[in-house]
Motif scaffolding. Sequence first.
Motif: not given
Length: 274
Positions: A67-90
């Motif tokens: 955005d105009g203040n250089n804030t970053i937004y990453n938006v992902e669509m997830q259909r498969t329930k991975h146990k490692n999703l929190p690690k992916r976020l990290r």
Amino acid sequence: MNKTLKELNLEDDFLFAKVMSDKDICKALLEKILEIDIEKVEMVQEQKTIDLLLESKGIRLDVYVKDGNNTIYNVEMQRTKHKNLPKRLRYYQGTIDLDLISKGEDYRKLTKSYIIFICTFDLFDKGRHKYTFQNVCLEDNNIILNDEAQRIILNTKGFMNDLSEELLEFLRYVEDSTDDTVNNAQGNLVKKIHKRVKEVKNDISVEAEFMTLLERDREKIEEGREEGREEAIKQLILKQYSKGLSIEYIADINEIDVEYVRDIVKNNTSKTDN
């Protein structure tokens, strides 16, 4: 049977990225999710690749926004329930941060960032539609680290009345992106998104791009078969499945036994649901 571009729902990452490339729609959705005002969206990139080091694992982001203040937004669509999703976020957070700052630069160049995963499952099985995470002191949860990094997991399977009606309508629309869903919507968010969805689905150049990507995936699977790379084949099959293609169609276009494809999908789902 082939799932054509017109049959995709917003949960399919290809359609989601195309729709979110519209700055006005992207801004409106982010404002609703984060409950903030965004002055201006400067840049939206779909399928942005960050591959910094040969030795490290690269990532491809569905939607990357600044955005105009250089804030970053990453938006992902997830259909498969991975146990490692929190690690992916990290990992996504760390990789995005590395992409923002060069060697020798001051840490102050790390701007505020939000990573948002929109899931078609409840990762925590608590019934919430929204789970927000930021670093808080365990000894005193009134103390926030204030590293300006926040991670949000939205899901379509919640049952609590914990979001605005417009956001709940959006989550229903994710899995059923049809006129019927829009006709029952009270707010404007889903109506704006659906208008853009129809534009994307009726764009001949987008349909050609969609078919080209599927053909490219098929070629990669064939290369993997020739080179004996089973893992590469598995990942590409799962990628096609995540795009909304049926098991039978994946087997057909890749000239692979349908039971082989079914086993890959079944085994991956069973591993991640346990």
